[in-house]
Design a protein around this motif. Structure first.
Motif, PDB file in Angstrom:
ATOM      1  N   GLU A   1       5.363  -7.951  11.578  1.00  0.00           N
ATOM      2  CA  GLU A   1       6.601  -8.412  12.219  1.00  0.00           C
ATOM      3  C   GLU A   1       6.859  -7.669  13.527  1.00  0.00           C
ATOM      4  O   GLU A   1       7.335  -8.252  14.499  1.00  0.00           O
ATOM      5  CB  GLU A   1       7.761  -8.191  11.245  1.00  0.00           C
ATOM      6  N   MET A   2       6.526  -6.364  13.556  1.00  0.00           N
ATOM      7  CA  MET A   2       6.777  -5.552  14.755  1.00  0.00           C
ATOM      8  C   MET A   2       5.588  -5.520  15.710  1.00  0.00           C
ATOM      9  O   MET A   2       5.605  -4.793  16.710  1.00  0.00           O
ATOM     10  CB  MET A   2       7.135  -4.119  14.329  1.00  0.00           C
ATOM     11  N   ASN A   3       4.543  -6.287  15.391  1.00  0.00           N
ATOM     12  CA  ASN A   3       3.324  -6.344  16.219  1.00  0.00           C
ATOM     13  C   ASN A   3       2.680  -4.967  16.400  1.00  0.00           C
ATOM     14  O   ASN A   3       2.236  -4.603  17.491  1.00  0.00           O
ATOM     15  CB  ASN A   3       3.640  -6.960  17.594  1.00  0.00           C
TER      16      ASN A   3
ATOM     17  N   LYS B   1      -1.617   1.796  14.767  1.00  0.00           N
ATOM     18  CA  LYS B   1      -1.767   2.104  16.189  1.00  0.00           C
ATOM     19  C   LYS B   1      -0.453   1.834  16.925  1.00  0.00           C
ATOM     20  O   LYS B   1      -0.036   0.690  17.072  1.00  0.00           O
ATOM     21  CB  LYS B   1      -2.899   1.280  16.809  1.00  0.00           C
ATOM     22  N   PHE B   2       0.173   2.903  17.413  1.00  0.00           N
ATOM     23  CA  PHE B   2       1.446   2.801  18.107  1.00  0.00           C
ATOM     24  C   PHE B   2       1.292   2.866  19.620  1.00  0.00           C
ATOM     25  O   PHE B   2       2.263   2.751  20.348  1.00  0.00           O
ATOM     26  CB  PHE B   2       2.392   3.911  17.632  1.00  0.00           C
ATOM     27  N   GLY B   3       0.065   3.092  20.091  1.00  0.00           N
ATOM     28  CA  GLY B   3      -0.175   3.108  21.523  1.00  0.00           C
ATOM     29  C   GLY B   3       0.121   4.444  22.176  1.00  0.00           C
ATOM     30  O   GLY B   3       0.231   5.488  21.497  1.00  0.00           O
ATOM     31  N   PRO B   4       0.286   4.463  23.500  1.00  0.00           N
ATOM     32  CA  PRO B   4       0.473   5.722  24.248  1.00  0.00           C
ATOM     33  C   PRO B   4       1.686   6.540  23.821  1.00  0.00           C
ATOM     34  O   PRO B   4       1.729   7.747  24.042  1.00  0.00           O
ATOM     35  CB  PRO B   4       0.632   5.241  25.705  1.00  0.00           C
TER      36      PRO B   4
ATOM     37  N   GLU C   1       9.800  11.978  17.116  1.00  0.00           N
ATOM     38  CA  GLU C   1      11.168  11.480  16.876  1.00  0.00           C
ATOM     39  C   GLU C   1      11.408  11.254  15.384  1.00  0.00           C
ATOM     40  O   GLU C   1      12.484  11.582  14.862  1.00  0.00           O
ATOM     41  CB  GLU C   1      11.383  10.169  17.651  1.00  0.00           C
ATOM     42  N   LEU C   2      10.418  10.697  14.692  1.00  0.00           N
ATOM     43  CA  LEU C   2      10.554  10.490  13.258  1.00  0.00           C
ATOM     44  C   LEU C   2      10.652  11.828  12.524  1.00  0.00           C
ATOM     45  O   LEU C   2      11.416  11.964  11.564  1.00  0.00           O
ATOM     46  CB  LEU C   2       9.372   9.679  12.726  1.00  0.00           C
TER      47      LEU C   2
ATOM     48  N   LEU D   1      11.237   1.854  18.399  1.00  0.00           N
ATOM     49  CA  LEU D   1      10.479   0.977  19.288  1.00  0.00           C
ATOM     50  C   LEU D   1      11.377   0.412  20.393  1.00  0.00           C
ATOM     51  O   LEU D   1      10.921   0.135  21.502  1.00  0.00           O
ATOM     52  CB  LEU D   1       9.843  -0.174  18.501  1.00  0.00           C
ATOM     53  N   ILE D   2      12.651   0.255  20.068  1.00  0.00           N
ATOM     54  CA  ILE D   2      13.622  -0.185  21.083  1.00  0.00           C
ATOM     55  C   ILE D   2      13.878   0.936  22.086  1.00  0.00           C
ATOM     56  O   ILE D   2      13.934   0.721  23.298  1.00  0.00           O
ATOM     57  CB  ILE D   2      14.935  -0.642  20.420  1.00  0.00           C
TER      58      ILE D   2
END
Length: 371
Positions: A298-300, A314-317, A325-326, A366-367
């Protein structure tokens, strides 16, 4: 003032980095002033040990003044019945980590070689460094599949050990029965394959193998398993190896006496008999894995389909920033830079409630941070 010791340590220590575990819950609470922590970093069973195990441990406490059975006789008998091998095929250790170290001490001389796919569990390299051996890494393929021909090509006349973690930590991918057969049939003489099947109980693929069938057939394979994962005994440290008795006898020469304490032996024996708790843990993990897959879809967020109790996403850079943050929100994961994967985070499957809290926090981040 006394002079500091100047005794020279072994040169090989210059290559060794101390193992860095995930941050413990007590440290998180202290560092960030948090009262509630969700730990999804160490691939532990979130259900905890079964009540039967707790009762068995309590019942064993009055005998703590006695040394444990150094041969782990009763536990090996139970394991032998379940795995359809003889007790002589088995060696019980203080967690899987001790077994890896014992294998290294048994087989490796200075300048011997081990072959290790990458990325994978780091303790294989630790054992080799400890003995002054050489590590040859073979990258996994783009989808983190094992490259059998590349593994075979990396073997030389100095190779003693080939390590294969299946399902693999941190990717969750596995080596199929067909590929393992092909590898073993082409393996040069004098090379032992160590198949780390610590996460085997979670694997559902039809062509998955624990490797024990190959031990029964006489192949040069040592299978490593553990009670730390699905059996939820990570805190009490019980692992074991399954191999031809001639291999076991060699390793026994370097094993410390009384290496597995009496409470650990009691807990492991009880765990083997608690089928209900085992099945519950497996069912909850399957549900939790799907819950995370659906949310990532859902969140790609790309992820690797896992045969284990963790998922590599994979969350990217911004993966490092999201991980941090988590962490500050009280959710402990494992950042992929440990394995040279700085855009990835490894997430242990928690309870459905823990997973949902994680999902909600990722959505918010992500926002704020972006992918």
């Amino acid at each position: 003032m006394k002079q500091l010791p100047t005794t020279q340590s072994r040169k090989t220590l210059e290559k060794i980095q101390s193992y860095q575990p995930g941050m413990p819950i007590w440290e998180m609470k202290k560092r960030y002033g948090l009262s509630h922590i969700i730990k999804l970093a160490s691939n532990e069973n979130p259900l905890g040990p079964s009540p039967k195990i707790i009762r068995a441990i309590l019942g064993a406490l009055p005998e703590l003044h006695r040394y444990p059975d150094t041969h782990t006789t009763t536990l090996k008998e139970h394991l032998a019945d379940q795995l359809e091998v003889t007790p002589e095929h088995l060696l019980v250790t203080n967690g899987g980590d001790e077994l890896i170290k014992l294998i290294s001490e048994t087989y490796l001389e200075t300048e011997d070689e081990i072959v290790v796919p990458s990325p994978t569990f780091g303790e294989y390299e630790f054992g080799a460094h400890l003995m002054g051996a050489v590590i040859k890494t073979v990258p996994l393929e783009a989808d983190y599949a094992f490259h059998v021909s590349a593994i075979l090509a990396a073997i030389t006349n100095r190779t003693k050990l080939v390590y294969l973690c299946s399902p693999n930590n941190p990717t969750g991918t596995y080596l199929s029965r067909q590929d393992l057969t092909a590898l073993l049939n082409q393996l040069p003489d004098g090379v032992l394959v160590v198949l780390d099947a610590a996460y085997s109980h979670y694997a559902t693929a039809d062509d998955y193998t624990t490797g024990i069938e190959f031990v029964r057939q006489g192949y040069p394979v040592l299978v490593l398993q553990t009670f730390s994962k699905i059996y939820a005994l990570a805190g009490i440290r019980v692992g074991f190896g399954v191999a031809h008795p001639s291999v076991i006898q060699k390793i026994l020469k370097v094993k410390e006496p009384f290496n597995v304490n009496s409470l650990a032996q009691t807990a492991a024996i009880t765990a083997l008999g608690d089928v209900e708790h085992f099945e519950k843990a497996l069912t909850e993990n399957t549900k939790g894995r799907k819950q995370l897959y659906d949310a990532f879809d859902e969140m790609n967020i790309p992820y690797t389909v896992s045969m284990s109790n963790f998922i590599l996403a994979k969350f990217g850079p911004n993966a490092g920033k999201i991980y941090q943050e988590l962490l500050e929100r009280g959710i402990i994961l494992r950042y992929g830079d440990t394995w040279g994967l700085p855009e990835h985070i490894r997430i242990s499957v928690g309870t459905l409630e823990e997973n949902q809290i994680l999902i909600q926090n990722i959505r918010e981040l992500l926002i704020i941070v972006g992918k």
